[in-house]
Scaffold this motif. Structure first.
Motif, short mmCIF file in Angstrom:
data_model
loop_
_atom_site.label_atom_id
_atom_site.label_comp_id
_atom_site.label_asym_id
_atom_site.label_seq_id
_atom_site.Cartn_x
_atom_site.Cartn_y
_atom_site.Cartn_z
N GLN A 48 0.82 -1.19 0.00
CA GLN A 48 0.00 0.00 0.00
C GLN A 48 0.87 1.26 0.00
OE1 GLN A 48 -3.36 0.25 -0.07
NE2 GLN A 48 -3.66 -1.94 -0.23
N THR A 49 1.95 1.24 0.77
CA THR A 49 2.85 2.39 0.82
C THR A 49 3.53 2.63 -0.52
OG1 THR A 49 3.25 1.93 3.17
CG2 THR A 49 4.80 3.39 2.05
N VAL A 50 3.96 1.54 -1.17
CA VAL A 50 4.58 1.67 -2.50
C VAL A 50 3.60 2.28 -3.48
CG1 VAL A 50 5.52 0.36 -4.44
CG2 VAL A 50 6.24 -0.18 -2.12
N ASN A 51 2.35 1.82 -3.46
CA ASN A 51 1.33 2.38 -4.36
C ASN A 51 1.09 3.85 -4.06
OD1 ASN A 51 0.93 0.11 -5.83
ND2 ASN A 51 -0.82 -0.61 -4.66
N TRP A 52 1.09 4.23 -2.79
CA TRP A 52 0.87 5.62 -2.41
C TRP A 52 2.00 6.49 -2.93
CZ3 TRP A 52 3.72 8.94 0.74
CH2 TRP A 52 3.09 10.14 1.09
N ILE A 53 3.24 6.01 -2.81
CA ILE A 53 4.39 6.77 -3.32
C ILE A 53 4.28 6.95 -4.82
CG2 ILE A 53 6.89 6.73 -3.63
CD1 ILE A 53 7.11 5.30 -0.95
N LEU A 54 3.89 5.88 -5.53
CA LEU A 54 3.76 5.98 -6.98
C LEU A 54 2.65 6.94 -7.38
CD1 LEU A 54 4.33 2.33 -8.21
CD2 LEU A 54 5.77 4.32 -8.61
N ARG A 55 1.55 6.93 -6.63
CA ARG A 55 0.48 7.87 -6.94
C ARG A 55 0.95 9.31 -6.76
NH1 ARG A 55 -2.92 4.01 -4.41
NH2 ARG A 55 -2.82 5.16 -2.44
N LYS A 56 1.74 9.55 -5.71
CA LYS A 56 2.27 10.89 -5.50
C LYS A 56 3.23 11.29 -6.62
CE LYS A 56 0.20 11.94 -1.68
NZ LYS A 56 -0.78 13.06 -1.65
N LEU A 57 4.06 10.34 -7.06
CA LEU A 57 4.98 10.63 -8.15
C LEU A 57 4.23 10.89 -9.45
CD1 LEU A 57 7.81 8.00 -7.50
CD2 LEU A 57 7.90 10.46 -7.08
N ASP A 58 3.19 10.09 -9.69
CA ASP A 58 2.41 10.28 -10.92
C ASP A 58 1.70 11.62 -10.94
OD1 ASP A 58 3.19 7.87 -11.90
OD2 ASP A 58 1.41 6.78 -11.22
N SER A 59 1.14 12.01 -9.81
CA SER A 59 0.39 13.25 -9.78
C SER A 59 1.29 14.48 -9.73
CB SER A 59 -0.54 13.27 -8.57
OG SER A 59 0.22 13.19 -7.36
#
Length: 405
Positions: free
Chosen positions: A285-296
């Motif tokens: 979940q943390t990895v996905n959150w980091i990727l979402r922040k990077l994408d946005s």
């Protein structure tokens, strides 16, 4: 067409590769940081110990008129004897039946303390095949233990929630006797959470470690902190071997202590393994959150591919209508899995993340309500069905592929 049918389009693969590379990078940074910390803490002590040893070796060589080469040769023979299990102090035999049983226990549990190792060619060959089957069987046992532990935790959580409702007057005795009507309505908003499971597993692991440490400090003569250190190293199956329990030749109440040692290590390994399983879901979940922040924030152009790859996502509002599953992120419905099975799409890391969390919380809900709800039991409910977390995702995928055949 082929890319869409198999779910292996460029955007889908790039997203999975990004998660893999990010996780690999974070692990690498974690290793570098850990190496820096341990080097700063331990290097000075190592250099001091080496200097003291060289001084003692030189003083002994001069005092007994021995050359350094002769003394080092004798000490190398002692190190060889130590590896075979021969010590100057009184220790238990390594290869009698009880010692061998302790050894195979450390093998199949993947602890591998290292204080006992096979020295013969036959023993090493047998260990390869024995460990192959034994380690796989033990991992299966740990996953089945996690399933049953989740069942108990779910029932306890549901009972506590019922007690809270009863104090508030939301559940009456009549409703408790007629669960098909009043109880289901009263518990309609209840959402068990995997975070409670992690907290309970953490508390259980701490309780077992503290109790075991008190026992080891008394029986082994270790300090309480060293006993706690041993418990974590053993229960997490790291197994350095610098401290190993139940190795002296004699103990007070020896039989009882060795049984307690076996039981505590078994329960500790099961609890820590279960805790690691749940924490791994949260790390995803943390990895996905980091990727979402990077994408946005850094890669807005990747959002279109991200939205396309999320075509099968069911939002939390829909999840609440199905068994009241409480998920902090997106959930996955059964129709999503069926669609992947029909299209032949493999489960990606993102889907595994959501399915792992969804399965764990769905099982919490089902077990708390008396078992899984299966209106139509199909022929695919065979040996592949069941499981928890990432283990469940693999089993469900095997069930889907076996059903297609």
């Amino acid at each position: 067409m082929a890319g869409r049918g198999c779910g292996c389009g460029p955007g889908h693969l790039n997203e999975d590769n990004a998660r893999f590379l990010l996780l690999a990078g974070l692990i690498l940074l974690y290793l570098v940081g850990g190496a820096a910390v341990f080097s700063a803490l331990e290097l000075a002590h190592e250099l001091q110990a080496k200097q003291r040893w060289e001084e003692r070796l030189a003083n002994f060589s001069r005092g007994h008129n021995l050359s350094r080469e002769e003394l080092r040769g004798f000490l190398s023979h002692y190190e060889e004897a130590t590896r075979a299990g021969i010590r100057m102090d009184s220790v238990r035999p390594r290869w009698d039946f009880t010692g061998a049983f302790y050894f195979v226990g450390t093998v199949v549990s993947t602890i591998g303390f290292g204080m006992t190792t096979p020295a013969t060619i036959g023993g090493k060959i047998f260990l390869i095949f024995y460990g192959l089957i034994g380690c796989a069987s033990t991992i299966l046992f740990f996953n089945l233990f996690l399933e049953r532990l989740i069942t108990v935790i779910a029932c306890v959580m549901r009972s506590c929630h019922q007690q809270q409702l009863r104090r508030r007057g939301a559940v009456t005795q009549d409703n408790m006797k007629a669960p098909a009507k009043g109880e289901v309505d009263s518990l309609a908003g209840w959402k068990p959470s995997v975070y409670y499971v992690m907290l309970i597993l953490c508390l259980a692991s701490v309780a077992i470690s503290c109790g075991a440490s008190a026992l080891y400090a008394t029986m082994e003569g270790w300090s309480y902190f060293d006993s706690l250190y041993f418990c974590f190293v053993a229960f997490s199956t790291i197994g350095f071997g610098d401290l190993v329990s139940s190795q002296n030749a004699q103990y007070e109440s020896q039989g009882l202590y060795r049984f307690a040692n076996f039981f505590l290590i078994l329960m500790g390994v099961c609890c820590i393994y279960s805790l690691f399983n749940v924490i791994s879901i949260l790390i995803k979940q943390t990895v996905n959150w980091i990727l979402r922040k990077l994408d946005s924030g850094c890669f807005p152009q990747c959002q279109r591919g991200l939205l396309r790859s999320r075509r099968n996502v069911v939002m939390p509002g829909n999840i609440r209508n199905r068994c009241n599953i409480s998920i902090e992120t997106d959930g996955v419905m059964d129709s999503d899995t069926d669609g992947r099975r029909l299209s032949g799409e493999m489960i990606s890391m993102k889907d595994t993340n959501k399915v792992s969390l969804a399965i764990l919380q769905k099982q919490l809900c089902e077990m708390a309500n008396g078992g899984p709800h299966q209106p139509n039991v199909s022929s695919r409910d065979d040996e592949f069905s069941g499981g928890v977390g990432a283990f469940a995702v693999m089993n469900n995928r095997l069930a889907e592929t076996s059903g297609d055949r």
